[in-house]
Design a protein around this motif. Sequence first.
Motif, short mmCIF file in Angstrom:
data_model
loop_
_atom_site.label_atom_id
_atom_site.label_comp_id
_atom_site.label_asym_id
_atom_site.label_seq_id
_atom_site.Cartn_x
_atom_site.Cartn_y
_atom_site.Cartn_z
N THR A 75 31.41 39.91 55.27
CA THR A 75 31.84 39.04 54.17
C THR A 75 30.83 39.07 53.02
O THR A 75 31.23 39.04 51.86
CB THR A 75 32.08 37.59 54.64
OG1 THR A 75 30.91 37.06 55.22
CG2 THR A 75 33.22 37.53 55.64
N LEU B 242 40.44 44.33 46.30
CA LEU B 242 41.04 43.33 47.17
C LEU B 242 39.96 42.40 47.72
O LEU B 242 38.90 42.86 48.14
CB LEU B 242 41.75 44.01 48.35
CG LEU B 242 42.97 44.85 48.02
CD1 LEU B 242 43.50 45.52 49.28
CD2 LEU B 242 44.05 44.01 47.36
N ASP B 243 40.27 41.12 47.75
CA ASP B 243 39.37 40.17 48.40
C ASP B 243 39.67 40.21 49.91
O ASP B 243 40.61 40.88 50.35
CB ASP B 243 39.53 38.77 47.82
CG ASP B 243 40.90 38.17 48.02
OD1 ASP B 243 41.67 38.64 48.88
OD2 ASP B 243 41.20 37.20 47.31
N PRO B 244 38.87 39.52 50.73
CA PRO B 244 39.12 39.57 52.18
C PRO B 244 40.53 39.17 52.58
O PRO B 244 41.10 39.78 53.50
CB PRO B 244 38.07 38.61 52.75
CG PRO B 244 36.94 38.71 51.77
CD PRO B 244 37.61 38.83 50.43
N ASP B 245 41.13 38.20 51.92
CA ASP B 245 42.51 37.84 52.26
C ASP B 245 43.46 39.00 51.97
O ASP B 245 44.39 39.26 52.73
CB ASP B 245 42.95 36.59 51.50
CG ASP B 245 42.31 35.33 52.06
OD1 ASP B 245 41.88 35.33 53.23
OD2 ASP B 245 42.22 34.34 51.31
N SER C 38 38.75 49.54 49.04
CA SER C 38 37.54 48.75 49.32
C SER C 38 36.44 49.51 50.05
O SER C 38 35.78 48.96 50.93
CB SER C 38 37.90 47.48 50.09
OG SER C 38 38.77 46.69 49.32
N HIS D 160 30.77 43.57 46.67
CA HIS D 160 31.72 44.56 46.16
C HIS D 160 32.70 43.92 45.17
O HIS D 160 32.90 44.42 44.06
CB HIS D 160 32.48 45.18 47.34
CG HIS D 160 33.50 46.18 46.96
ND1 HIS D 160 33.20 47.36 46.32
CD2 HIS D 160 34.85 46.20 47.15
CE1 HIS D 160 34.31 48.05 46.12
NE2 HIS D 160 35.32 47.36 46.61
N PHE D 161 33.27 42.80 45.55
CA PHE D 161 34.24 42.11 44.71
C PHE D 161 33.61 41.69 43.39
O PHE D 161 34.17 41.93 42.31
CB PHE D 161 34.79 40.89 45.46
CG PHE D 161 35.96 40.25 44.79
CD1 PHE D 161 37.24 40.72 44.97
CD2 PHE D 161 35.79 39.15 43.97
CE1 PHE D 161 38.34 40.13 44.36
CE2 PHE D 161 36.87 38.54 43.34
CZ PHE D 161 38.14 39.04 43.54
N SER D 162 32.43 41.10 43.43
CA SER D 162 31.79 40.63 42.19
C SER D 162 31.39 41.79 41.29
O SER D 162 31.56 41.71 40.07
CB SER D 162 30.59 39.72 42.50
OG SER D 162 29.55 40.45 43.10
N ARG E 211 34.56 43.30 39.69
CA ARG E 211 35.05 42.40 38.64
C ARG E 211 34.15 42.46 37.40
O ARG E 211 34.64 42.39 36.28
CB ARG E 211 35.15 40.97 39.16
CG ARG E 211 36.25 40.76 40.15
CD ARG E 211 37.58 40.75 39.46
NE ARG E 211 38.64 40.43 40.40
CZ ARG E 211 39.89 40.71 40.19
NH1 ARG E 211 40.27 41.28 39.09
NH2 ARG E 211 40.80 40.41 41.08
N LEU F 81 31.41 42.45 51.22
CA LEU F 81 32.65 42.39 50.46
C LEU F 81 32.53 41.49 49.23
O LEU F 81 33.09 41.80 48.18
CB LEU F 81 33.81 41.93 51.34
CG LEU F 81 34.31 42.96 52.35
CD1 LEU F 81 35.34 42.34 53.28
CD2 LEU F 81 34.89 44.18 51.64
N ALA F 82 31.77 40.40 49.33
CA ALA F 82 31.55 39.52 48.17
C ALA F 82 30.78 40.27 47.08
O ALA F 82 31.10 40.17 45.89
CB ALA F 82 30.80 38.26 48.59
#
Length: 153
Positions: free
Chosen positions: A16, A38-41, A77, A22-24, A27, A19-20
């Motif tokens: 997690t 993609l976020d974890p959901d 991802s 990666h996501f930030s 973005r 992935l956080a």
Amino acid sequence: MVWTFHEDELDRPDVTTLLALHFSEMRANSPPAACHVLDPDGLRAPGIVFWSLREDGRLLGVGALKRLAADHGEVKSMRTAPDALGRGAGRAMLRQLIADGRRRGFARISLETGSTADFAAALRLYESEGFVPCGPFGGYLESPFTRFLTRAI
């Protein structure tokens, strides 16, 4: 040191955290209309299999494979842990996703990524593993920021 692949570890704290990051970063480095991270959901959606790569329990990287059609998958991802950069974890994950696609009966795997300097290492990796440019797929739209690649498996 042994590298092992693990399926569906989305709830592990180190996953997690990666992935956080990666996501930030996606973005922050991508125009909103061209950012498809993609976020974890989102990674829990039907048709997506999520993999992690570990060395003696330590997370090296993550990646996912999304079913687009019976014969077509998409890499999603992919991310290498910062302390594992330059060790081949990204290549190992990409090869795992390709092998998993073959097992699932895919004839082709495609991906969407950025086109700026931030994505240069990823683009070199994909091209060195046989991915070639293609047009948009899976509902994506063409943009100056986005690159689409594919390869037969």
